[in-house]
Design a protein around this motif. Structure first.
Motif, mmCIF file in Angstrom:
data_model
loop_
_atom_site.group_PDB
_atom_site.id
_atom_site.type_symbol
_atom_site.label_atom_id
_atom_site.label_comp_id
_atom_site.label_asym_id
_atom_site.label_seq_id
_atom_site.Cartn_x
_atom_site.Cartn_y
_atom_site.Cartn_z
ATOM 1 N N SER A 20 0.359 -1.297 0.295
ATOM 2 C CA SER A 20 0.384 0.134 0.233
ATOM 3 C C SER A 20 1.104 1.076 0.061
ATOM 4 N N LYS A 21 1.971 1.467 0.304
ATOM 5 C CA LYS A 21 3.079 2.544 0.546
ATOM 6 C C LYS A 21 3.586 2.585 -0.957
ATOM 7 N N PRO A 22 3.628 3.432 -1.870
ATOM 8 C CA PRO A 22 3.677 4.097 -2.959
ATOM 9 C C PRO A 22 5.550 3.637 -2.677
ATOM 10 N N ALA A 23 6.204 3.199 -3.745
ATOM 11 C CA ALA A 23 7.463 3.136 -4.035
ATOM 12 C C ALA A 23 8.424 4.501 -3.812
ATOM 13 N N ALA A 24 9.476 4.152 -3.669
ATOM 14 C CA ALA A 24 10.363 5.926 -3.046
ATOM 15 C C ALA A 24 10.934 6.022 -4.761
ATOM 16 N N ALA A 25 10.464 7.971 -5.271
ATOM 17 C CA ALA A 25 11.358 8.176 -6.625
ATOM 18 C C ALA A 25 13.143 7.621 -6.400
ATOM 19 N N ALA A 26 13.540 7.362 -7.553
ATOM 20 C CA ALA A 26 14.800 7.905 -7.174
ATOM 21 C C ALA A 26 15.351 9.305 -7.010
ATOM 22 N N PRO A 27 16.557 9.906 -6.184
ATOM 23 C CA PRO A 27 16.909 10.989 -6.622
ATOM 24 C C PRO A 27 16.983 10.915 -7.901
ATOM 25 N N ARG B 105 22.390 11.494 -8.403
ATOM 26 C CA ARG B 105 23.745 9.758 -8.458
ATOM 27 C C ARG B 105 24.784 10.471 -9.431
ATOM 28 N N LEU B 106 25.259 11.410 -10.447
ATOM 29 C CA LEU B 106 26.213 11.229 -11.354
ATOM 30 C C LEU B 106 26.911 11.821 -10.168
ATOM 31 N N ALA B 107 27.017 13.414 -9.461
ATOM 32 C CA ALA B 107 27.517 14.202 -8.216
ATOM 33 C C ALA B 107 28.364 12.864 -7.623
ATOM 34 N N SER B 108 27.602 12.149 -6.857
ATOM 35 C CA SER B 108 27.509 11.302 -5.941
ATOM 36 C C SER B 108 28.460 10.259 -6.351
ATOM 37 N N LEU B 109 28.175 9.575 -7.741
ATOM 38 C CA LEU B 109 29.907 8.590 -8.462
ATOM 39 C C LEU B 109 31.357 9.451 -8.808
ATOM 40 N N THR B 110 30.747 10.715 -8.950
ATOM 41 C CA THR B 110 31.469 11.082 -9.645
ATOM 42 C C THR B 110 33.214 11.508 -8.068
ATOM 43 N N TYR B 111 32.800 11.742 -6.978
ATOM 44 C CA TYR B 111 32.671 12.174 -6.076
ATOM 45 C C TYR B 111 33.369 10.986 -5.439
ATOM 46 N N THR C 154 27.912 5.251 1.367
ATOM 47 C CA THR C 154 29.226 5.217 1.242
ATOM 48 C C THR C 154 29.741 6.400 1.936
ATOM 49 N N VAL C 155 31.220 7.027 1.763
ATOM 50 C CA VAL C 155 31.214 8.491 1.994
ATOM 51 C C VAL C 155 30.738 9.045 1.064
ATOM 52 N N ALA C 156 31.197 8.201 -0.373
ATOM 53 C CA ALA C 156 29.985 9.877 -1.265
ATOM 54 C C ALA C 156 28.580 9.818 -1.235
ATOM 55 N N MET C 157 28.610 8.464 -0.807
ATOM 56 C CA MET C 157 26.775 8.363 -0.481
ATOM 57 C C MET C 157 25.588 9.650 0.480
ATOM 58 N N ARG C 158 26.824 9.726 1.512
ATOM 59 C CA ARG C 158 26.473 10.383 2.435
ATOM 60 C C ARG C 158 26.695 11.949 2.173
ATOM 61 N N CYS D 240 19.150 -6.861 -9.196
ATOM 62 C CA CYS D 240 19.183 -7.096 -8.212
ATOM 63 C C CYS D 240 17.773 -6.563 -7.188
ATOM 64 N N LYS D 241 17.004 -5.670 -7.494
ATOM 65 C CA LYS D 241 16.108 -5.189 -6.950
ATOM 66 C C LYS D 241 16.457 -4.451 -5.450
ATOM 67 N N THR D 242 17.022 -3.714 -5.701
ATOM 68 C CA THR D 242 17.558 -2.799 -4.764
ATOM 69 C C THR D 242 16.900 -1.663 -5.335
ATOM 70 N N GLN D 243 17.701 -0.536 -4.450
ATOM 71 C CA GLN D 243 16.909 0.939 -4.843
ATOM 72 C C GLN D 243 17.753 1.869 -4.078
ATOM 73 N N LEU D 244 18.164 3.412 -5.114
ATOM 74 C CA LEU D 244 18.517 4.492 -3.964
ATOM 75 C C LEU D 244 17.614 5.040 -3.413
ATOM 76 N N ILE D 245 17.486 5.831 -2.587
ATOM 77 C CA ILE D 245 16.521 6.679 -2.183
ATOM 78 C C ILE D 245 16.952 8.218 -0.989
ATOM 79 N N THR D 246 16.224 8.691 -1.754
ATOM 80 C CA THR D 246 16.929 10.194 -1.002
ATOM 81 C C THR D 246 17.240 10.451 1.125
ATOM 82 N N GLN D 247 18.354 10.013 1.542
ATOM 83 C CA GLN D 247 18.313 10.322 3.333
ATOM 84 C C GLN D 247 18.908 10.623 4.012
#
Length: 176
Positions: A6-13, A18-24, A78-82, A159-166
């Motif tokens: 019943s809870k909608p899936a969170a939209a990806a950031p 996400r690319l800025a995080s990848l660069t970091y 990870t450090v960059a994701m944080r 992999c049935k994973t997702q990135l969310i905003t934290q």
């Protein structure tokens, strides 16, 4: 434990974040790879870059796997994701298990595998052409996320994973 449908899936950031995080992440990983390479060369008495290079590549692949799997299973960041307020969770928004984190690490090779195959099959040589092909492959992979469900990267879908905003928790600082 059943999933709450019943809870909608969170939209990806957003893709830019996400690319800025990848660069970091690349900047952080430069240090990790440097230290791992230095350790490997010291332990194996490596005297030149061509000596034991496949062992070095395997060792660094293992070190990077440990880095990602540990962070993804201990807080999901990870450090960059944080720094970019991203967190990886499974489809039910639960922390990743070690098996799922390992699968995500292996599947994330999809960022590079098609471009590396093009480089190999076409005999592309030289730093510029190889780097250009890799960057183009990564750009195509990133843009593919705009066509996928919930705008996820392909390895997250697989992999049935997702990135969310934290976002960081704001501390209530009341001075008495």
């Amino acid at each position: 434990m059943s999933e709450d449908l019943s809870k909608p899936a969170a939209a990806a950031p957003g893709l830019a974040r996400r690319l800025a995080s990848l660069t970091y992440e690349g900047v952080v990983l430069f240090g990790v790879v440097f230290v791992a390479g230095y350790l490997y060369s010291a332990l194996t008495q490596q005297r030149n870059a061509m000596q034991g290079r496949y062992g070095l590549m395997a060792f660094e692949f293992l070190v990077l796997g440990i880095y990602f799997i540990w962070f993804w299973t201990h807080g999901g960041q990870t450090v960059a994701m944080r720094a970019w307020h991203l967190r990886v969770v499974d489809e039910a928004s639960r922390p990743l298990s070690q098996v799922r984190a390992l699968a995500r690490y292996a599947a994330a090779l999809l960022w590079f595998a098609p471009a590396l195959l093009v480089i190999e099959l076409n005999g592309i040589k030289g730093t510029g052409p190889v780097l250009g092909t890799l960057l183009l492959g990564m750009l195509i992979y990133a843009l593919l996320s705009l066509l996928l469900p919930r705008r996820q990267f392909l390895h997250d879908v697989v992999c049935k994973t997702q990135l969310i905003t934290q976002l960081p928790v704001k501390k209530n600082v009341n001075k008495p």
